[in-house]
Design a protein around this motif. Sequence first.
Motif, PDB file in Angstrom:
ATOM      1  N   TYR A   1     -19.071  46.520  31.654  1.00 39.89           N
ATOM      2  CA  TYR A   1     -20.124  47.421  32.120  1.00 39.89           C
ATOM      3  C   TYR A   1     -19.550  48.567  32.943  1.00 39.89           C
ATOM      4  O   TYR A   1     -18.467  48.479  33.528  1.00 39.89           O
TER       5      TYR A   1
ATOM      6  N   HIS B   1     -27.087  56.872  26.959  1.00 43.04           N
ATOM      7  CA  HIS B   1     -27.980  56.712  25.801  1.00 43.04           C
ATOM      8  C   HIS B   1     -27.335  57.271  24.530  1.00 43.04           C
ATOM      9  O   HIS B   1     -27.561  56.767  23.421  1.00 43.04           O
TER      10      HIS B   1
ATOM     11  N   LYS C   1     -22.593  47.862  29.054  1.00 41.03           N
ATOM     12  CA  LYS C   1     -23.854  48.249  29.662  1.00 41.03           C
ATOM     13  C   LYS C   1     -23.597  49.195  30.834  1.00 41.03           C
ATOM     14  O   LYS C   1     -22.453  49.356  31.284  1.00 41.03           O
TER      15      LYS C   1
ATOM     16  N   GLU D   1     -35.126  52.443  32.277  1.00 38.98           N
ATOM     17  CA  GLU D   1     -35.723  51.323  31.537  1.00 38.98           C
ATOM     18  C   GLU D   1     -35.686  51.585  30.029  1.00 38.98           C
ATOM     19  O   GLU D   1     -35.353  50.696  29.237  1.00 38.98           O
ATOM     20  N   GLN D   2     -36.012  52.798  29.637  1.00 37.61           N
ATOM     21  CA  GLN D   2     -36.024  53.151  28.217  1.00 37.61           C
ATOM     22  C   GLN D   2     -34.631  53.097  27.600  1.00 37.61           C
ATOM     23  O   GLN D   2     -34.476  52.801  26.408  1.00 37.61           O
ATOM     24  N   ALA D   3     -33.595  53.368  28.430  1.00 36.33           N
ATOM     25  CA  ALA D   3     -32.217  53.383  27.925  1.00 36.33           C
ATOM     26  C   ALA D   3     -31.520  52.035  28.071  1.00 36.33           C
ATOM     27  O   ALA D   3     -30.351  51.900  27.684  1.00 36.33           O
ATOM     28  N   GLY D   4     -32.212  51.036  28.626  1.00 38.94           N
ATOM     29  CA  GLY D   4     -31.614  49.724  28.797  1.00 38.94           C
ATOM     30  C   GLY D   4     -30.612  49.636  29.925  1.00 38.94           C
ATOM     31  O   GLY D   4     -29.694  48.807  29.903  1.00 38.94           O
ATOM     32  N   VAL D   5     -30.775  50.491  30.941  1.00 36.83           N
ATOM     33  CA  VAL D   5     -29.877  50.509  32.094  1.00 36.83           C
ATOM     34  C   VAL D   5     -30.304  49.445  33.098  1.00 36.83           C
ATOM     35  O   VAL D   5     -31.503  49.257  33.351  1.00 36.83           O
ATOM     36  N   VAL D   6     -29.351  48.764  33.698  1.00 40.21           N
ATOM     37  CA  VAL D   6     -29.625  47.761  34.725  1.00 40.21           C
ATOM     38  C   VAL D   6     -29.685  48.451  36.082  1.00 40.21           C
ATOM     39  O   VAL D   6     -28.711  49.079  36.512  1.00 40.21           O
TER      40      VAL D   6
END
Length: 368
Positions: free
Chosen positions: A197, A218, A226, A248-253
């Motif tokens: 990550y 993205h 990640k 959230e839309q890009a899958g970021v933690v």
Amino acid sequence: MHIVVIGTRGIPDILGGVETHCEQLYPRLCAMGHKVTVIRRTPYITDSNRIRQYKGIDLIDVYAPKKKSFEAIVHTFLAVIKARRLHPDVLHIHAIGPSIMTPLARLLAMKVVMTNHGPDYDRQKWGRLAKTILKTGERLGTRFSHRVIVISQVIADILRTRYGRTDTDLIYNGVQHPIKSTSTDYVRHIGLEPGKYIVAIGRFVKEKGFHDLIEAYHGLDAGEYKLAIAGDADHPDTYSESLKQQAEQAGVVLTGFIKGEKLNQLMSNATLFVIPSYHEGLPFSLLEAMSYDLDVAVSDIPANRLACLSPDDYFKTGDIASLTALIQRKLSQQATPRRYDLSDYDWDTIARKTADVYEAVLKKHKRK
């Protein structure tokens, strides 16, 4: 000697570059035999830090409105009045906004040292009035402080060019060498795989450039890598809320504000650190990442151009394609761990140099 410190939100465990600076510096000055009092802002006092002393430092809480436009100036006015009653040998004002009260401190016959942590008026969150106030603080602090400390050569050059002040003291921010965590339970719990990550750290304000980082991520061919961003907004606003939606839309933690073992694990197990900022003084997060031996991808603003970094570590600020390409290349190289020369950023040396500045002020401007 007795040093009273204002301009910071407070210590301990309060997010911010100035706050980290003070939390590291002043315990060392106490250990050198000096008396230190830090005046804190009430909105940042919680049950976890509602204490009267920290590592030898006396803590005094003074009112501040929790509104970013007025917080610093109102608090600093009240803090200067409070400081005068404490009869310090030196009043140390941190940051250019609070330094607008330097003339008041001088009128009250205090010896003043200012630390300029960077041109905050370049930050995108400020409107025209706030920028004017910050520039006024920089000008008044530079003119009326007995000594001015700068944390980078870039800031020294600004003060020499704009105000003709050539006697500034260059004392860098510092970094501690961490004991890396060998645990992975926290990073796995938040959905991250050790060594797989990218990490970034900071407040959710526009000049930190996290929107650029998320857009670049993205567009990456990231595979199993990640992106994790540690931080949040001090004052939630439209930008910080939209950033969270973008993440959230890009899958970021998003970890929120973390410290201690959680932060240690996050840094110890990362493969790449990214700082996409449009504005910095001398970024603690970058120094911290280097102390963890992380490979870095850094925006090319002047404050980020450290001697121990390579030209290959930089991307063009605000250029998504440039950032994407650099991250892609860094991930393919897998350069972590990486060794840096951080000898210029040793906190014990910084504390000694700061004490020397105080001594010089007292020697030159003895009380009548």
